[in-house]
Design a protein around this motif. Sequence first.
Motif, PDB file in Angstrom:
ATOM      1  N   LEU A   8       0.981  -1.137  -0.094  1.00 39.45           N
ATOM      2  CA  LEU A   8       0.171  -0.003  -0.083  1.00 39.45           C
ATOM      3  C   LEU A   8       0.763   1.345  -0.009  1.00 39.45           C
ATOM      4  O   LEU A   8       0.638   2.215  -0.673  1.00 39.45           O
ATOM      5  N   SER A   9       1.686   1.074   0.857  1.00 34.75           N
ATOM      6  CA  SER A   9       2.865   2.420   0.910  1.00 34.75           C
ATOM      7  C   SER A   9       3.464   2.658  -0.359  1.00 34.75           C
ATOM      8  O   SER A   9       3.524   3.762  -0.735  1.00 34.75           O
ATOM      9  N   ALA A  10       3.968   1.678  -0.968  1.00 34.78           N
ATOM     10  CA  ALA A  10       4.634   1.582  -2.502  1.00 34.78           C
ATOM     11  C   ALA A  10       3.557   2.259  -3.458  1.00 34.78           C
ATOM     12  O   ALA A  10       4.128   3.179  -4.408  1.00 34.78           O
ATOM     13  N   ALA A  11       2.417   1.858  -3.619  1.00 35.45           N
ATOM     14  CA  ALA A  11       1.387   2.395  -4.484  1.00 35.45           C
ATOM     15  C   ALA A  11       1.304   3.951  -4.347  1.00 35.45           C
ATOM     16  O   ALA A  11       1.132   4.744  -4.891  1.00 35.45           O
ATOM     17  N   LYS A  12       1.192   4.206  -2.911  1.00 32.90           N
ATOM     18  CA  LYS A  12       0.898   5.723  -2.559  1.00 32.90           C
ATOM     19  C   LYS A  12       2.223   6.507  -3.025  1.00 32.90           C
ATOM     20  O   LYS A  12       2.124   7.568  -3.365  1.00 32.90           O
ATOM     21  N   LYS A  13       3.370   5.996  -2.647  1.00 37.22           N
ATOM     22  CA  LYS A  13       4.814   6.879  -2.987  1.00 37.22           C
ATOM     23  C   LYS A  13       4.794   6.778  -4.631  1.00 37.22           C
ATOM     24  O   LYS A  13       5.287   7.917  -4.932  1.00 37.22           O
ATOM     25  N   ALA A  14       4.745   5.742  -5.203  1.00 33.87           N
ATOM     26  CA  ALA A  14       4.709   5.570  -6.580  1.00 33.87           C
ATOM     27  C   ALA A  14       3.849   6.567  -7.059  1.00 33.87           C
ATOM     28  O   ALA A  14       4.064   7.276  -8.009  1.00 33.87           O
ATOM     29  N   ILE A  17       2.144   0.892  -9.730  1.00 32.20           N
ATOM     30  CA  ILE A  17       2.756  -0.468  -9.401  1.00 32.20           C
ATOM     31  C   ILE A  17       1.795  -1.562  -9.911  1.00 32.20           C
ATOM     32  O   ILE A  17       0.574  -1.430 -10.097  1.00 32.20           O
ATOM     33  N   ALA A  18       2.290  -2.788 -10.157  1.00 32.15           N
ATOM     34  CA  ALA A  18       1.436  -3.816 -10.720  1.00 32.15           C
ATOM     35  C   ALA A  18       2.333  -5.206 -10.034  1.00 32.15           C
ATOM     36  O   ALA A  18       3.260  -5.169  -9.460  1.00 32.15           O
ATOM     37  N   PHE A  19       1.325  -6.259 -10.159  1.00 25.79           N
ATOM     38  CA  PHE A  19       1.809  -7.458  -9.367  1.00 25.79           C
ATOM     39  C   PHE A  19       1.698  -8.383 -10.590  1.00 25.79           C
ATOM     40  O   PHE A  19       0.819  -8.432 -11.413  1.00 25.79           O
ATOM     41  N   SER A  20       2.801  -9.657 -10.513  1.00 32.29           N
ATOM     42  CA  SER A  20       2.409 -10.717 -11.619  1.00 32.29           C
ATOM     43  C   SER A  20       2.885 -11.886 -10.562  1.00 32.29           C
ATOM     44  O   SER A  20       3.528 -12.006  -9.604  1.00 32.29           O
ATOM     45  N   SER A  21       2.251 -12.996 -10.986  1.00 30.87           N
ATOM     46  CA  SER A  21       2.539 -14.346 -10.734  1.00 30.87           C
ATOM     47  C   SER A  21       2.307 -14.672  -9.140  1.00 30.87           C
ATOM     48  O   SER A  21       3.185 -15.355  -8.726  1.00 30.87           O
ATOM     49  N   LEU A  22       1.458 -14.053  -8.691  1.00 35.06           N
ATOM     50  CA  LEU A  22       0.816 -14.600  -7.426  1.00 35.06           C
ATOM     51  C   LEU A  22       0.770 -16.114  -7.387  1.00 35.06           C
ATOM     52  O   LEU A  22      -0.113 -16.808  -7.904  1.00 35.06           O
ATOM     53  N   GLN A  23       1.368 -16.799  -6.377  1.00 34.44           N
ATOM     54  CA  GLN A  23       1.271 -17.971  -5.816  1.00 34.44           C
ATOM     55  C   GLN A  23       0.090 -18.085  -5.062  1.00 34.44           C
ATOM     56  O   GLN A  23      -0.661 -17.059  -4.461  1.00 34.44           O
TER      57      GLN A  23
END
Length: 111
Positions: free
Chosen positions: A62-68, A75-81
């Motif tokens: 969450l912090s990364a999304a706000k800062k970015a 931000i985006a995510f890939s390949s969640l197990q």
Amino acid sequence: MDITATPQSGVTVLALNGRLDGLTSPKLEQAVDDRLAAKETRLVFDCSSLDYASSAGLRVFLSAAKKAGNAGGKIAFSSLQAPVAEVFRLSGFDKLFPIHNSVADAVASLA
């Protein structure tokens, strides 16, 4: 947890390996801050080797999304197990963030 940063098409891919919890989340937060300080504002979190994510880890995301976002990035995510995907589903993160099946798709979404 190990973190590897790799540039791809103007996007920084952060490959996460291991467990993201209260002990390891400061390491990820520092890695994100370092990337943002280097003006790398489009970040993909490659979760293909991330075994576990606790609430402390989710806070870092969450912090990364706000800062970015504040820096004009995303931000985006890939390949969640499966275990991490379940945490994302239960917390509603699957509705907050773009999640892709591959790093290439995630990078393309931000490029």
